[in-house]
Design a protein around this motif. Structure first.
Motif, PDB file in Angstrom:
ATOM      1  N   GLU A  76       3.447   1.589  -1.830  1.00  0.00           N
ATOM      2  CA  GLU A  76       3.703   1.764  -3.262  1.00  0.00           C
ATOM      3  C   GLU A  76       2.462   2.290  -3.977  1.00  0.00           C
ATOM      4  O   GLU A  76       2.572   3.117  -4.905  1.00  0.00           O
ATOM      5  CB  GLU A  76       4.165   0.435  -3.857  1.00  0.00           C
ATOM      6  N   LYS A  77       1.280   1.837  -3.545  1.00  0.00           N
ATOM      7  CA  LYS A  77       0.051   2.350  -4.151  1.00  0.00           C
ATOM      8  C   LYS A  77      -0.153   3.823  -3.808  1.00  0.00           C
ATOM      9  O   LYS A  77      -0.626   4.609  -4.640  1.00  0.00           O
ATOM     10  CB  LYS A  77      -1.158   1.519  -3.681  1.00  0.00           C
ATOM     11  N   TRP A  97      -6.348   6.212  -0.309  1.00  0.00           N
ATOM     12  CA  TRP A  97      -6.668   5.458  -1.520  1.00  0.00           C
ATOM     13  C   TRP A  97      -8.174   5.407  -1.791  1.00  0.00           C
ATOM     14  O   TRP A  97      -8.625   5.579  -2.927  1.00  0.00           O
ATOM     15  CB  TRP A  97      -6.109   4.050  -1.420  1.00  0.00           C
ATOM     16  N   TRP A 151       0.816  -1.209   0.000  1.00  0.00           N
ATOM     17  CA  TRP A 151       0.000   0.000   0.000  1.00  0.00           C
ATOM     18  C   TRP A 151       0.851   1.262   0.000  1.00  0.00           C
ATOM     19  O   TRP A 151       0.414   2.301  -0.507  1.00  0.00           O
ATOM     20  CB  TRP A 151      -0.966  -0.023   1.177  1.00  0.00           C
ATOM     21  N   GLN A 168       1.336   6.271  -6.117  1.00  0.00           N
ATOM     22  CA  GLN A 168       0.678   6.455  -7.409  1.00  0.00           C
ATOM     23  C   GLN A 168      -0.372   7.573  -7.373  1.00  0.00           C
ATOM     24  O   GLN A 168      -0.859   8.009  -8.414  1.00  0.00           O
ATOM     25  CB  GLN A 168      -0.005   5.152  -7.844  1.00  0.00           C
TER      26      GLN A 168
END
Length: 208
Positions: free
Chosen positions: A14-15, A77, A12, A18
């Protein structure tokens, strides 16, 4: 060896990298962007995310573990564009898509909340005040407390007596799942009870 939470937290992180940081800072109350950090608070404690690598850190008393980091990443997110509070307060079972988790929420969150503060009404009120809670009319002690600034939660408590056990309820804004995943609302509630107990100098009675 990394735990499952640590492995998930890394995925997460790494997410998170984004995401358009200016977008979530705009839509989430209380989230502030500085040159190198994203700043926010959670139940009265301050945290920050490094904008360049996604690492989360806190103050000396609020060093986040992998499970808490995962919760934070989920907020950024899952929060929807245009998310806003409805002003309609509901118990957990009426939160969107929460009904399958209702019995577990009763057992592992509400009952420990009630048992922990049975006979501790004054301590609960003092703890809620320390967390910036707003007093409500419901219950023997009822307070609205911000988890994240964008997600207030209502903690309601009725003390026990010779005839009745202590009772508790926790209410969410009906639109809470526009801000965070439904399963994460359980963590918001249990973390709130834990923070209240901590501020009251009590040990939580029961297992989350």
């Amino acid at each position: 060896m990394l735990s499952n939470y640590e492995k998930l937290s890394e995925i997460w992180r790494e997410k998170f990298m984004q995401l358009d940081q200016s977008t979530f800072a705009r839509k989430l109350l209380g989230v502030r962007l500085e040159k190198e950090q994203v700043l926010f608070s959670y139940f009265g404690r301050n945290y920050r995310i490094n904008r360049f690598n996604g690492e989360i850190s806190g103050e000396s008393k609020s060093v986040p573990d992998a499970k808490l980091k995962l919760l934070f990443y989920n907020l950024f997110w899952y929060s929807k564009e245009g998310a806003k509070l409805s002003g309609h307060w509901v118990p957990f079972r009426q939160v969107k898509n929460a009904s399958p988790f209702g019995p577990a929420f009763e057992t592992h969150v509400l009952k420990p909340f009630a048992r922990t503060f049975n006979g501790q009404l004054a301590n609960l009120e003092e703890a809620a005040e320390k967390l910036g809670g707003t007093k409500l009319r419901q219950g023997d002690a009822g307070y609205q407390i911000s988890s994240f600034d964008c997600i207030p939660i209502q903690f309601l408590f009725w003390d026990g007596d010779d005839e009745f056990e202590a009772q508790a309820n926790i209410l969410f804004d009906y639109s809470v799942t526009d801000f965070i995943h439904v399963e994460s609302t359980v963590s918001l509630a249990s973390d709130g009870v834990a923070r209240l107990a901590e501020e009251a100098g009590l040990q939580v009675i029961g297992n989350f």
